[in-house]
Design a protein around this motif. Structure first.
Motif, PDB file in Angstrom:
ATOM      1  N   TYR A 106       0.862  -1.189   0.000  1.00  0.00           N
ATOM      2  CA  TYR A 106       0.000   0.000   0.000  1.00  0.00           C
ATOM      3  C   TYR A 106       0.898   1.239   0.000  1.00  0.00           C
ATOM      4  CZ  TYR A 106      -3.966  -3.020   0.871  1.00  0.00           C
ATOM      5  OH  TYR A 106      -4.937  -3.978   0.735  1.00  0.00           O
ATOM      6  N   ASP A 165      -9.375 -10.036 -15.534  1.00  0.00           N
ATOM      7  CA  ASP A 165     -10.571  -9.577 -14.846  1.00  0.00           C
ATOM      8  C   ASP A 165     -10.992 -10.683 -13.868  1.00  0.00           C
ATOM      9  OD1 ASP A 165     -13.084  -7.747 -14.802  1.00  0.00           O
ATOM     10  OD2 ASP A 165     -13.826  -9.794 -14.915  1.00  0.00           O
ATOM     11  N   VAL A 166     -11.484 -10.292 -12.704  1.00  0.00           N
ATOM     12  CA  VAL A 166     -11.809 -11.294 -11.678  1.00  0.00           C
ATOM     13  C   VAL A 166     -12.816 -12.332 -12.174  1.00  0.00           C
ATOM     14  CG1 VAL A 166     -13.563  -9.805 -10.591  1.00  0.00           C
ATOM     15  CG2 VAL A 166     -12.532 -11.621  -9.267  1.00  0.00           C
ATOM     16  N   ASP A 179     -11.713 -10.067  -2.769  1.00  0.00           N
ATOM     17  CA  ASP A 179     -11.719  -8.839  -1.967  1.00  0.00           C
ATOM     18  C   ASP A 179     -11.800  -7.597  -2.865  1.00  0.00           C
ATOM     19  OD1 ASP A 179     -11.317  -7.036   0.117  1.00  0.00           O
ATOM     20  OD2 ASP A 179      -9.134  -7.264   0.067  1.00  0.00           O
ATOM     21  N   THR A 234      -2.302  -8.431   1.837  1.00  0.00           N
ATOM     22  CA  THR A 234      -2.544  -9.765   2.399  1.00  0.00           C
ATOM     23  C   THR A 234      -1.684 -10.832   1.711  1.00  0.00           C
ATOM     24  OG1 THR A 234      -4.815  -9.067   2.798  1.00  0.00           O
ATOM     25  CG2 THR A 234      -4.365 -11.422   2.971  1.00  0.00           C
ATOM     26  N   ASP A 292      -4.748  -9.827 -10.393  1.00  0.00           N
ATOM     27  CA  ASP A 292      -5.335  -8.488 -10.332  1.00  0.00           C
ATOM     28  C   ASP A 292      -5.439  -7.996 -11.773  1.00  0.00           C
ATOM     29  OD1 ASP A 292      -5.529  -6.261  -7.797  1.00  0.00           O
ATOM     30  OD2 ASP A 292      -5.586  -5.459  -9.832  1.00  0.00           O
TER      31      ASP A 292
HETATM   32  C1  LIG Z   1      -9.495  -4.111  -1.976  1.00  0.00           C
HETATM   33  S1  LIG Z   1      -8.209  -4.291  -3.146  1.00  0.00           S
HETATM   34  C2  LIG Z   1      -7.551  -5.872  -2.752  1.00  0.00           C
HETATM   35  C3  LIG Z   1      -6.749  -5.880  -1.493  1.00  0.00           C
HETATM   36  C4  LIG Z   1      -6.015  -7.159  -1.219  1.00  0.00           C
HETATM   37  N1  LIG Z   1      -6.860  -8.319  -1.389  1.00  0.00           N
HETATM   38  C5  LIG Z   1      -5.472  -7.169   0.193  1.00  0.00           C
HETATM   39  O1  LIG Z   1      -6.110  -7.791   1.070  1.00  0.00           O
HETATM   40  O2  LIG Z   1      -4.429  -6.581   0.477  1.00  0.00           O
HETATM   41  C6  LIG Z   1      -9.078  -4.592  -4.598  1.00  0.00           C
HETATM   42  C7  LIG Z   1      -8.219  -4.923  -5.823  1.00  0.00           C
HETATM   43  O3  LIG Z   1      -9.098  -5.355  -6.850  1.00  0.00           O
HETATM   44  C8  LIG Z   1      -8.557  -4.980  -8.092  1.00  0.00           C
HETATM   45  N2  LIG Z   1      -9.652  -5.019  -9.064  1.00  0.00           N
HETATM   46  C9  LIG Z   1     -10.668  -4.147  -9.220  1.00  0.00           C
HETATM   47  N3  LIG Z   1     -11.508  -4.541 -10.211  1.00  0.00           N
HETATM   48  C10 LIG Z   1     -11.028  -5.729 -10.643  1.00  0.00           C
HETATM   49  C11 LIG Z   1     -11.462  -6.658 -11.624  1.00  0.00           C
HETATM   50  N4  LIG Z   1     -12.545  -6.440 -12.348  1.00  0.00           N
HETATM   51  N5  LIG Z   1     -10.750  -7.782 -11.790  1.00  0.00           N
HETATM   52  C12 LIG Z   1      -9.625  -8.016 -11.068  1.00  0.00           C
HETATM   53  N6  LIG Z   1      -9.150  -7.167 -10.145  1.00  0.00           N
HETATM   54  C13 LIG Z   1      -9.851  -6.046  -9.917  1.00  0.00           C
HETATM   55  C14 LIG Z   1      -7.987  -3.609  -7.843  1.00  0.00           C
HETATM   56  O4  LIG Z   1      -6.952  -3.327  -8.790  1.00  0.00           O
HETATM   57  C15 LIG Z   1      -7.450  -3.749  -6.418  1.00  0.00           C
HETATM   58  O5  LIG Z   1      -6.094  -4.054  -6.438  1.00  0.00           O
END
Ligand SMILES: C[S@@+](CC[C@H](N)C(=O)[O-])C[C@H]1O[C@@H](n2cnc3c(N)ncnc32)[C@H](O)[C@@H]1O
Length: 371
Positions: A63, A128-129, A154, A70, A96
């Motif tokens: 960060y 993409d997720v 997350d 995590t 990601d």
């Molecule tokens: C809340 S952060 C994750 C934090 C991490 N899991 C941790 O615990 O340290 C959300 C992440 O989701 C990613 N993100 C947002 N939209 C996304 C998508 N459609 N597909 C994949 N990743 C995505 C963002 O780039 C960001 O890094």
């Protein structure tokens, strides 16, 4: 772990990193502490050969304040356990969709994981997720016999992860899931939602919070999943931000999660961000924990009477019911619920064990319930 001093060496541009919120510290602690306990138990199980943590939205590894994400905390835990368990394979699957975040993640990984272990592999994706979740549905490299897997999802909001895709993964595979249900985004934006939120809930029109919670629970309690526990995170002003929902096929997983919850949050019913003033308390943490356990036990007794009125039930039935439905953890059930209920004459210990002081192997007859 904090890597702020290493940013120039890592060629990291702070402007593209996420600014960490107060609640994020606790979320990272909660998830990684559970992963530590789960990974140790998995490594000690004879039938488990592979131990995998999948972070579908893992961020950049660090960060903006230099604290690690995590995934990096889990990597450090895996390095430690993999060194003590050479006979087991450890896998970290990280994804990601943001290219820059993955680039920084790779630099962080090179720094933290400098001495590679034969039995610890890292697999990185930049998808993409929802595409990533599709790729997990029939993935026999990750799931299957002898494999212990936790899937972590997350997002930053509610309108990104298509929940039926998570359901598909769970229907086809045996694993645990930690899902961040971004309830504040849902509540704030559902009224004016065009498609963003709706597409995540299978096109349904769900307009209130109770129903969305019910929907998510139904979607996640599928396949081998038996237990669900969710923990709320709130702002300083007591407004809910999100709920971390945990689902597992195993009662042991649920028990361990509750232990971690008491360790990280001192048994508080939810996490709430603190004022900068940091008010002084009259109680020590141990006193507070004791008071909380007693409070939860009052409700637990009532729930037990209502649920099993007049029935004969085993200790494990009582234990699982209370762990899943109250804040109590396994180690508190005999002391705060069973023994006091026996003393109050509302629970009978049936004495079906040879040793009368064995509470866990016995059965109980629950008294009548009066509203
Ligand atoms: C809340 S952060 C994750 C934090 C991490 N899991 C941790 O615990 O340290 C959300 C992440 O989701 C990613 N993100 C947002 N939209 C996304 C998508 N459609 N597909 C994949 N990743 C995505 C963002 O780039 C960001 O890094």
């Amino acid at each position: 772990m904090n890597l702020y001093d290493k940013f120039s060496e890592l060629n990291i541009d702070i402007a593209s990193l996420t600014v960490k919120k107060q609640q994020t510290d606790y979320k990272i602690k909660y998830v990684s502490e559970y992963i530590r306990v789960w990974a140790i138990i998995s490594a000690e199980r004879k039938e488990v050969k592979d131990i995998s943590f999948i972070d579908c939205m893992c961020n950049a590894g660090v960060y903006a304040d230099g604290d690690c994400c995590t995934a990096i905390e889990v990597l450090r835990i895996f390095i430690e356990i993999a060194n003590n368990h050479k006979e087991k394979n450890f896998h970290l699957y990280l994804n990601d969709f943001d290219y820059d975040k993955i680039k920084f993640l790779n630099s962080v990984l090179n720094l933290v994981y400098d001495v590679e272990l034969e039995n610890l592999k890292i697999h990185i994706d930049n998808k993409d997720v929802n595409v990533y979740l599709d790729s997990l549905v029939k993935n026999s490299n990750i799931f299957g016999m002898g494999r212990s897997v936790v899937l972590y999802i997350d997002p930053f909001d509610f309108g990104t992860v298509i929940i039926p895709k998570v359901t598909e993964v769970l229907k086809k595979n045996y694993c645990e899931v930690i899902f961040n249900f971004f309830s504040s985004d849902y509540s704030r934006n559902i009224r004016n939602d065009k498609e963003r939120i709706k597409k995540c809930i299978g096109g349904l029109s769900i307009k209130n919070k109770e129903e969305i919670i019910e929907y998510i629970q139904k979607q996640l309690k599928v396949g081998s999943i038996k237990y669900l526990f969710s923990y709320e995170f709130k702002t300083r002003k007591n407004v809910e931000l999100y709920q971390i929902i945990f689902v597992t096929p195993s009662s042991k997983g649920l028990e361990k999660l509750k232990d971690v919850l008491w360790k990280v949050f001192d048994g508080k019913e939810f996490h709430r961000n603190e004022d900068e003033t940091g008010q002084l308390s009259f109680f020590t943490t141990e006193d507070e924990k004791e008071l909380r356990a007693k409070e939860y036990a009052t409700e637990a007794k009532r729930m037990l009477l209502k649920k099993y009125s007049g029935e004969k039930v085993s200790y494990s039935t009582i234990e699982i019911y209370l762990i899943e439905n109250t804040m109590l953890r396994e180690g508190q059930i005999i002391k705060y619920v069973i023994k006091p209920m026996i003393d109050e004459g509302i629970l009978t210990k049936n004495g079906e064990t040879r040793n009368s002081s064995n509470y866990k192997k016995d059965t109980y007859t629950v008294g009548g319930f009066n509203e």
